[in-house]
Design a protein around this motif. Structure first.
Motif, PDB file in Angstrom:
ATOM      1  N   ILE A 170       0.865  -1.179   0.000  1.00 51.94           N
ATOM      2  CA  ILE A 170       0.000   0.000   0.000  1.00 51.94           C
ATOM      3  C   ILE A 170       0.897   1.223   0.000  1.00 51.94           C
ATOM      4  N   LYS A 197      -5.683  13.582  -5.949  1.00 53.41           N
ATOM      5  CA  LYS A 197      -6.500  13.741  -4.734  1.00 53.41           C
ATOM      6  C   LYS A 197      -5.620  14.411  -3.687  1.00 53.41           C
ATOM      7  N   PHE A 199      -4.900  13.126  -0.808  1.00 55.31           N
ATOM      8  CA  PHE A 199      -3.961  12.075  -0.428  1.00 55.31           C
ATOM      9  C   PHE A 199      -4.045  10.999  -1.499  1.00 55.31           C
ATOM     10  N   PHE A 201      -3.600   7.738  -2.481  1.00 52.99           N
ATOM     11  CA  PHE A 201      -3.423   6.369  -2.012  1.00 52.99           C
ATOM     12  C   PHE A 201      -3.391   5.436  -3.204  1.00 52.99           C
TER      13      PHE A 201
ATOM     14  N   ALA B  12      -5.014   1.807   4.766  1.00 52.66           N
ATOM     15  CA  ALA B  12      -5.955   1.244   3.798  1.00 52.66           C
ATOM     16  C   ALA B  12      -7.315   1.928   3.929  1.00 52.66           C
ATOM     17  N   GLY B  15      -7.186   5.364   2.555  1.00 55.02           N
ATOM     18  CA  GLY B  15      -7.120   5.267   1.105  1.00 55.02           C
ATOM     19  C   GLY B  15      -8.475   5.002   0.489  1.00 55.02           C
ATOM     20  N   SER B  18     -10.537   8.083   0.623  1.00 57.69           N
ATOM     21  CA  SER B  18     -10.118   9.105  -0.333  1.00 57.69           C
ATOM     22  C   SER B  18     -10.446   8.688  -1.761  1.00 57.69           C
ATOM     23  N   CYS B  19     -10.661   7.392  -1.978  1.00 56.09           N
ATOM     24  CA  CYS B  19     -11.023   6.923  -3.317  1.00 56.09           C
ATOM     25  C   CYS B  19     -12.446   7.325  -3.670  1.00 56.09           C
TER      26      CYS B  19
END
Lengths: 227, 172
Positions: A170, A197, A199, A201, B12, B15, B18-19
């Motif tokens: 990750i 974005k 953050f 990810f 995770a 993430g 934020s997705c």
């Protein structure tokens, strides 16, 4: 005075560190391919990516690591529609975090990468609306750009069969040099990092094959560090 | 190890959150308007000096662009500041100020009209993924008729932010 002396004695008695690792892993080259992007593409057609990975183990703890890929991404809304294509290269290192009792090729690691993304963006339509006058303005342009980023990651690699590995990582991506281009347009997709974005990810899931250069050796006795 | 697993799950979770942030544009017409303020410049009879002050127009004001049905300022009294968007299709546009003044002696509403013309260069400028692009208006010049208007004072030639007053209209 009494309390100060007491504290000093406590710390000195605790400061005994044992390194129980008694093996030395051989240098090894691992080559692999990401299989998460094809799976992700089945759910989200916005992003097509192909990525290969490799790492080189220097010793029990340190790996040099590289990822390379090609991405093709598109997004559309009422105001802006674009397609970005480009390649990326990630160079960096992984540090193993866990000491296993017996020699093991498995690893849990933290890593960092310097990322270069070279991209071509086609903003094939944008529309500017107005409310008090009739008519809207539409336009388009293409742009080339190079983005430099830092990526931090945590990962795990497990040996499923001899020399065959599966791995997860990750990642958080941080664009460092990401210059605005035509009319202040900011790259909305960065190959290797993903859609822009706050953050960024990301993750990957790899299958890989290891080519070890020798066998695990045992060290002469256990190493003890006493301070 | 426990700390590491916690860290992995936290990252995770962040993430995944934020997705799933598909934002919607909050301002679908982000190009700035020209902020116009009303002023009055009189000579103080006692001191003989200029007396400049913000002028709240007591009369009923309507503002409409020439060539559009849309009324930008609906009939209203006691206005001191109006926002007039330039036309993004052309390099100039004209607004008509229609002012109804009640004559206290005769009780009749007297109408006066003034025209205010903007001339500008349009420059497209990226706003965000949600809202796309806007236009900024550069090297703007202002011209007006002088019925109720006395004079104009340009404060901003480059219209990029409607929070800043670009033009003062001095009333007679």
């Amino acid at each position: 005075m009494h309390s100060t002396r007491g504290w000093a004695q406590d710390t000195s008695s605790v400061r005994i560190k044992k390194d129980t690792v008694s093996y030395l892993l051989p240098k090894a080259l691992t080559l692999g391919i990401d299989i998460s992007y094809p799976i992700r593409y089945a759910f989200n057609k916005d992003e097509k990516v192909f990525e290969v990975v490799a790492d080189f183990r220097f010793n029990n703890n340190w790996y040099a690591a590289v990822e390379a890929g090609y991405a093709d991404a598109s997004q559309e809304n009422s105001y802006i529609s674009y397609n970005t294509k480009g390649g990326y290269l990630k160079l960096g290192a992984n540090r193993n975090l866990i000491k296993f009792q017996k020699a093991s090729n498995n690893s849990v690691y933290a890593g960092a990468r310097a990322v270069i993304s070279v991209l071509n963006t086609d903003v094939y339509n944008y529309t500017i609306n107005q409310k008090d006058w009739p008519g809207d303005v539409s336009g388009s342009f293409t742009d080339n750009s190079t983005v430099y980023s830092l990526e931090l990651l945590l990962g795990i690699k497990v040996e499923l069969l001899k020399n065959f590995f599966t791995g997860w990582s990750i990642r958080g991506g941080f664009p460092i040099v990401n210059k605005a281009t035509t009319d202040g347009y900011e790259n909305l997709y960065i190959p290797g990092l993903g859609f822009k974005k706050n953050f960024m990810f990301n993750f990957n899931y790899t299958l890989s094959y290891m080519l070890p250069m020798g066998k695990a050796k045992s060290k002469t006795g256990t190493v003890e560090n006493v301070k | 190890m426990k700390f590491l697993i916690k860290l992995i799950f936290t990252l995770a979770a962040v993430g995944i959150l934020s997705c799933s942030s598909d934002k919607i544009c909050s301002d679908s017409t982000p190009s700035p308007s020209v902020a116009v303020e009303f002023y009055k410049d009189t000579i103080n009879k006692k001191t003989g000096k200029h007396d400049v002050f913000k002028y709240t127009l007591p009369d009923t004001l309507t503002v409409q662009g020439v060539g559009t049905d849309s009324i930008v300022v609906k009939p209203e009294r006691n206005l001191q500041r109006v926002l007039l968007p330039p036309n993004i299709m052309t390099d100039n546009c004209t607004y008509v100020f229609t002012i109804y003044k009640l004559n206290p002696k005769s009780g009749v509403r007297e109408m006066t009209k003034d025209e205010l013309k903007f001339t500008y260069e349009r420059k497209s400028q990226f706003v965000s993924h949600e809202c796309g692009f806007k236009f900024d208006f550069l090297n703007t010049t202002f011209e007006a008729t002088e019925n109720r208007f006395d004079s104009l004072e340009t404060l901003q030639k480059d219209i990029t932010n409607e929070g800043q007053t670009a033009l003062r209209i001095y009333f007679k």
